[in-house]
Design a protein around this motif. Structure first.
Motif, short mmCIF file in Angstrom:
data_model
loop_
_atom_site.label_atom_id
_atom_site.label_comp_id
_atom_site.label_asym_id
_atom_site.label_seq_id
_atom_site.Cartn_x
_atom_site.Cartn_y
_atom_site.Cartn_z
N ALA A 39 -33.96 -53.20 -2.37
CA ALA A 39 -33.83 -54.64 -2.16
C ALA A 39 -34.08 -55.00 -0.70
N ALA A 40 -33.60 -54.17 0.23
CA ALA A 40 -33.85 -54.41 1.65
C ALA A 40 -35.34 -54.31 1.94
N GLN A 42 -37.81 -54.93 -0.14
CA GLN A 42 -38.46 -56.11 -0.70
C GLN A 42 -38.20 -57.36 0.12
N GLN A 43 -37.12 -57.36 0.88
CA GLN A 43 -36.81 -58.51 1.73
C GLN A 43 -37.54 -58.42 3.07
N VAL A 44 -37.58 -57.24 3.68
CA VAL A 44 -38.11 -57.09 5.03
C VAL A 44 -39.62 -56.86 5.05
N TRP A 47 -42.12 -59.90 5.21
CA TRP A 47 -42.13 -60.58 6.51
C TRP A 47 -42.92 -59.77 7.54
N CYS A 66 -34.17 -49.11 5.90
CA CYS A 66 -33.64 -49.47 4.59
C CYS A 66 -32.57 -48.48 4.11
#
Length: 146
Positions: A39-40, A42-44, A47, A66
């Motif tokens: 999940a980290a 996919q978030q970072v 960007w 991550c």
């Protein structure tokens, strides 16, 4: 790295030197990641791709960031569940998860800084490589960049 992070010494940059290109697509997180690390990622990662910061040579830093984040979250969950002080073999001791939380927080700061994930590191990064900023005052200086 000088193109990305800046060239404070203003030394001539060797354009023949190999330089990694920014990735254009978000790579899938490693299969061995746990749910929190994935999940980290996919978030970072999106960007970092959008900011033209992430290269194939940086993927290990993103992986380490991550995984450190996942371990930090797991340690925090343990601290929330069991408290800061736990019963050892003979006496009460500091929860070992506190040490893990502190160590992984430092790791996140280190790897996150390398990726530009904190304000100070972000201000040093110059994403996009050779792009020159669009400066309306360049013509006033005779077309020379300052």
């Amino acid at each position: 790295m000088k193109l990305i992070q800046g060239n404070p010494g203003k030394r001539k940059i060797d354009k023949k030197q190999a330089s990694p290109d920014a990735l254009l697509d978000v790579p899938a997180p490693p299969e061995w990641f746990g749910e929190i690390a994935a999940a980290a990622w996919q978030q970072v990662a999106p960007w970092l791709i959008e900011a033209k910061i992430l290269t194939s040579t940086d993927l290990h830093n993103l992986e380490a960031f991550c995984m450190a984040y996942q371990r930090w979250r797991e340690a925090q969950d343990d601290i929330t569940k069991n408290g800061i002080i736990v019963m050892g073999a003979k006496q009460k001791i500091k929860n070992p998860a506190c040490t893990v939380a502190n160590e992984t927080m430092r790791q996140m700061a280190t790897f996150g800084s390398a990726l530009g994930l904190d304000p100070a590191a972000r201000s040093r990064l110059k994403p996009g490589g050779n792009q020159k900023p669009n400066n309306p005052f360049t013509a006033l200086r005779g077309g020379k960049a300052g």
